[in-house]
Design an enzyme around this catalytic site. Sequence first.
Site, mmCIF file in Angstrom:
data_model
loop_
_atom_site.group_PDB
_atom_site.id
_atom_site.type_symbol
_atom_site.label_atom_id
_atom_site.label_comp_id
_atom_site.label_asym_id
_atom_site.label_seq_id
_atom_site.Cartn_x
_atom_site.Cartn_y
_atom_site.Cartn_z
ATOM 1 N N GLU A 115 29.858 54.214 61.580
ATOM 2 C CA GLU A 115 28.843 54.357 60.539
ATOM 3 C C GLU A 115 29.402 54.064 59.147
ATOM 4 O O GLU A 115 30.442 54.588 58.769
ATOM 5 C CB GLU A 115 28.315 55.798 60.578
ATOM 6 C CG GLU A 115 27.283 56.110 59.530
ATOM 7 C CD GLU A 115 27.188 57.607 59.244
ATOM 8 O OE1 GLU A 115 27.232 58.403 60.191
ATOM 9 O OE2 GLU A 115 27.079 57.958 58.055
ATOM 10 N N GLU B 230 35.561 68.651 53.779
ATOM 11 C CA GLU B 230 35.667 68.431 55.219
ATOM 12 C C GLU B 230 36.748 69.334 55.806
ATOM 13 O O GLU B 230 37.799 69.516 55.216
ATOM 14 C CB GLU B 230 36.039 66.970 55.519
ATOM 15 C CG GLU B 230 35.050 65.927 55.011
ATOM 16 C CD GLU B 230 33.809 65.797 55.876
ATOM 17 O OE1 GLU B 230 33.757 66.461 56.925
ATOM 18 O OE2 GLU B 230 32.896 65.057 55.475
ATOM 19 N N SER C 292 24.127 55.933 55.733
ATOM 20 C CA SER C 292 22.953 56.590 56.279
ATOM 21 C C SER C 292 21.863 56.550 55.219
ATOM 22 O O SER C 292 22.131 56.643 54.024
ATOM 23 C CB SER C 292 23.267 57.993 56.782
ATOM 24 O OG SER C 292 23.330 58.877 55.726
ATOM 25 N N ARG D 282 33.398 66.159 49.565
ATOM 26 C CA ARG D 282 33.052 66.862 50.803
ATOM 27 C C ARG D 282 34.243 67.720 51.220
ATOM 28 O O ARG D 282 35.338 67.186 51.460
ATOM 29 C CB ARG D 282 32.775 65.866 51.942
ATOM 30 C CG ARG D 282 31.676 64.844 51.639
ATOM 31 C CD ARG D 282 30.301 65.382 51.943
ATOM 32 N NE ARG D 282 29.264 64.490 51.432
ATOM 33 C CZ ARG D 282 28.559 63.655 52.171
ATOM 34 N NH1 ARG D 282 28.762 63.590 53.462
ATOM 35 N NH2 ARG D 282 27.643 62.885 51.628
ATOM 36 N N ARG E 100 38.417 58.853 59.574
ATOM 37 C CA ARG E 100 37.339 58.296 58.741
ATOM 38 C C ARG E 100 36.714 59.260 57.753
ATOM 39 O O ARG E 100 35.706 58.954 57.132
ATOM 40 C CB ARG E 100 36.274 57.683 59.637
ATOM 41 C CG ARG E 100 35.621 58.696 60.540
ATOM 42 C CD ARG E 100 34.805 58.039 61.625
ATOM 43 N NE ARG E 100 33.936 59.031 62.213
ATOM 44 C CZ ARG E 100 32.618 58.984 62.176
ATOM 45 N NH1 ARG E 100 32.004 57.990 61.609
ATOM 46 N NH2 ARG E 100 31.901 59.935 62.710
ATOM 47 N N HIS E 101 37.303 60.447 57.603
ATOM 48 C CA HIS E 101 36.770 61.407 56.641
ATOM 49 C C HIS E 101 37.756 61.699 55.520
ATOM 50 O O HIS E 101 38.913 62.005 55.776
ATOM 51 C CB HIS E 101 36.418 62.722 57.338
ATOM 52 C CG HIS E 101 35.208 62.627 58.198
ATOM 53 N ND1 HIS E 101 35.286 62.392 59.549
ATOM 54 C CD2 HIS E 101 33.887 62.705 57.889
ATOM 55 C CE1 HIS E 101 34.049 62.337 60.046
ATOM 56 N NE2 HIS E 101 33.185 62.513 59.061
ATOM 57 N N ARG F 55 34.894 53.271 53.667
ATOM 58 C CA ARG F 55 34.560 52.917 55.055
ATOM 59 C C ARG F 55 34.204 51.448 55.183
ATOM 60 O O ARG F 55 34.553 50.806 56.170
ATOM 61 C CB ARG F 55 33.388 53.754 55.550
ATOM 62 C CG ARG F 55 33.814 55.150 55.868
ATOM 63 C CD ARG F 55 33.039 55.679 57.055
ATOM 64 N NE ARG F 55 33.289 57.106 57.155
ATOM 65 C CZ ARG F 55 32.457 57.968 57.703
ATOM 66 N NH1 ARG F 55 31.309 57.542 58.197
ATOM 67 N NH2 ARG F 55 32.758 59.233 57.761
HETATM 68 O O1 4AD Z 1 25.855 60.214 55.810
HETATM 69 P P1 4AD Z 1 26.027 60.793 54.446
HETATM 70 O O2 4AD Z 1 26.524 62.180 54.380
HETATM 71 O O3 4AD Z 1 24.639 60.641 53.723
HETATM 72 C C1 4AD Z 1 24.352 61.049 52.434
HETATM 73 O O4 4AD Z 1 25.176 61.452 51.648
HETATM 74 C C2 4AD Z 1 22.939 60.787 52.041
HETATM 75 N N1 4AD Z 1 22.671 61.432 50.741
HETATM 76 C C3 4AD Z 1 22.738 59.327 51.952
HETATM 77 C C4 4AD Z 1 21.344 58.940 51.693
HETATM 78 O O5 4AD Z 1 21.057 58.315 50.700
HETATM 79 N N2 4AD Z 1 20.483 59.287 52.619
HETATM 80 O O6 4AD Z 1 27.008 59.866 53.639
HETATM 81 C C5 4AD Z 1 26.700 58.516 53.410
HETATM 82 C C6 4AD Z 1 27.882 57.635 53.742
HETATM 83 C C7 4AD Z 1 28.279 57.651 55.214
HETATM 84 O O7 4AD Z 1 27.552 56.704 55.948
HETATM 85 C C8 4AD Z 1 29.740 57.278 55.140
HETATM 86 O O8 4AD Z 1 29.909 55.878 54.993
HETATM 87 C C9 4AD Z 1 30.181 57.936 53.875
HETATM 88 O O9 4AD Z 1 29.043 58.128 53.071
HETATM 89 N N3 4AD Z 1 30.838 59.215 54.131
HETATM 90 C C10 4AD Z 1 32.158 59.437 54.040
HETATM 91 N N4 4AD Z 1 33.175 58.613 53.748
HETATM 92 C C11 4AD Z 1 34.411 59.129 53.717
HETATM 93 N N5 4AD Z 1 34.685 60.425 53.950
HETATM 94 C C12 4AD Z 1 33.697 61.288 54.247
HETATM 95 N N6 4AD Z 1 33.984 62.570 54.443
HETATM 96 C C13 4AD Z 1 32.361 60.807 54.305
HETATM 97 N N7 4AD Z 1 31.167 61.367 54.550
HETATM 98 C C14 4AD Z 1 30.253 60.384 54.440
#
Ligand code: 4AD
Length: 466
Positions: free
Chosen positions: A389, A240, A392, A238, A246-247, A440
């Site tokens: 979180e 970001e 998701s 990502r 947390r990212h 996380r």
């Molecule tokens: O919420 P996210 O973006 O959801 C998806 O990627 C969907 N495809 C999931 C699905 O099957 N519907 O990311 C899922 C999880 C988040 O809840 C979080 O725990 C983690 O990935 N996450 C990160 N962890 C660390 N750094 C980041 N930048 C993150 N972004 C998401």
Amino acid sequence: GRRWTEIGSLDAELAGSTVLIRGAAQAIRPVSKKMVFLVVRHYVSTVQCVLVVNKECVSPQMVKFATGLSKESVVDIEGVVSIPKDPIKGTTQQVEVQVTKLFCVNRAVPNLPINIEDAARSEMEFKKAEQTGEQLVRVGQDTRLNYRVLDIRTPANQATFRIQCHVEDIFRRSLLSEGFVGIHTPKLVSGSSEGGAAVFKLDYKGQPACLAQSPQVHKQMAICGGFGRVFEVGSVFRAEDSYTHRHLCEFVGLDVEMEIKEHYFEVCDIVDCLFVAMFDYLHENCQKELDAINRQYPFEPLKYLRKTLRLTFLEGVKMLKEAGIEVNPFGDLSTEAEKKLGQLVREKYDTDFYILYRYPLAVRPFYTMPCYDDPAYSNSFDVFIRGEEIISGAQRIHLPELLTKRAEACGIDVKTISTYIDSFRYGAPPHGGFGVGLERVVMLFCALNNIRKTSLFPRDPQRLVP
Ligand code: 4AD
């Protein structure tokens, strides 16, 4: 050959026996020209080793040699295990080793950028030092991450990554026992899957491409391909912009996708059995690791129920409202509102782990299935630990016409995702799944305050090395 003993297994039962150990010379404390203490560390354990000049095996030269060792040098020690008169402070093992032989395997440079004893101190020690006027060195986060090879030697860090390994292992094992198949999807992909601009763009032999933001597209295509239930453990990227606790720009995604027979709660049931098994396992089998983390970063054990609490998004909104916090019932929860809800849930239901479901459709990705009874909401959920979180998930749209409509409504150029949409034209079962962020889970299970603590070599918006 000779028998090696792990420092962590040195105990009173071995008193009187000769052992051979290897570790890092964490501290060197000369008492006189005839005596020196070495604190030797391996993994999360430390032991005090004593060299005292005697006729049989310890010469004054040997004491001098030991005194001149640099911290973190790797040493092999042969010695006799003994029980000290007074309890030892500052080591994990309650026995000593009376050194008979000492060999320096590899010498560290004399001025290390991080002193491990400094890096391993708890907030409590700093507070005490303030009162006694003792000067203690604080090791800042950037220094830690710049010299990560040293930083990860602290017992708390050693323990963190062992816990992380167990989390991943339980994830795999629980899902295998539920009939899931492990897959690997491509990380070099043609476009974004979670929307937005947060993708790392690259050139794929002249074609525009990017690093996968999640296995979303391909794990769903595996379901279209007849796999029934799949999971994946893999890197997720990502781009970001925000620098938060947390990212990360690269993290480990634990992904699940499965056919749904009757209701998307079947997906929540998998979350439930997976995580209850995981938390039980960590509490039952990783006490040594949890203790090591607790010594540096004290935390309350996670509270969780045998059957995970499930609340609707609107129930959460109501709880917040009653606590004086107004949130938009058709919008997303802010990080602060989520944190607050975590506290309210803990007070009311005595759990730190819960599922919030039926989110507003507008705040979910285009592939999320709207609720049959109210299209302003969706068959989706988030999972929280201590108000943050970790997951998701949702039921996905398996109807190509609806999927096209939703993609268009979300401003996506449908042409760019035509192979994905076409996958649902050949007969595709209703399905759903979720994504977990490994770093996380570990961060929040141990109530650590920063995701960089649970990533071995973190990648954030400002860091690409080491
Ligand atoms: O919420 P996210 O973006 O959801 C998806 O990627 C969907 N495809 C999931 C699905 O099957 N519907 O990311 C899922 C999880 C988040 O809840 C979080 O725990 C983690 O990935 N996450 C990160 N962890 C660390 N750094 C980041 N930048 C993150 N972004 C998401």
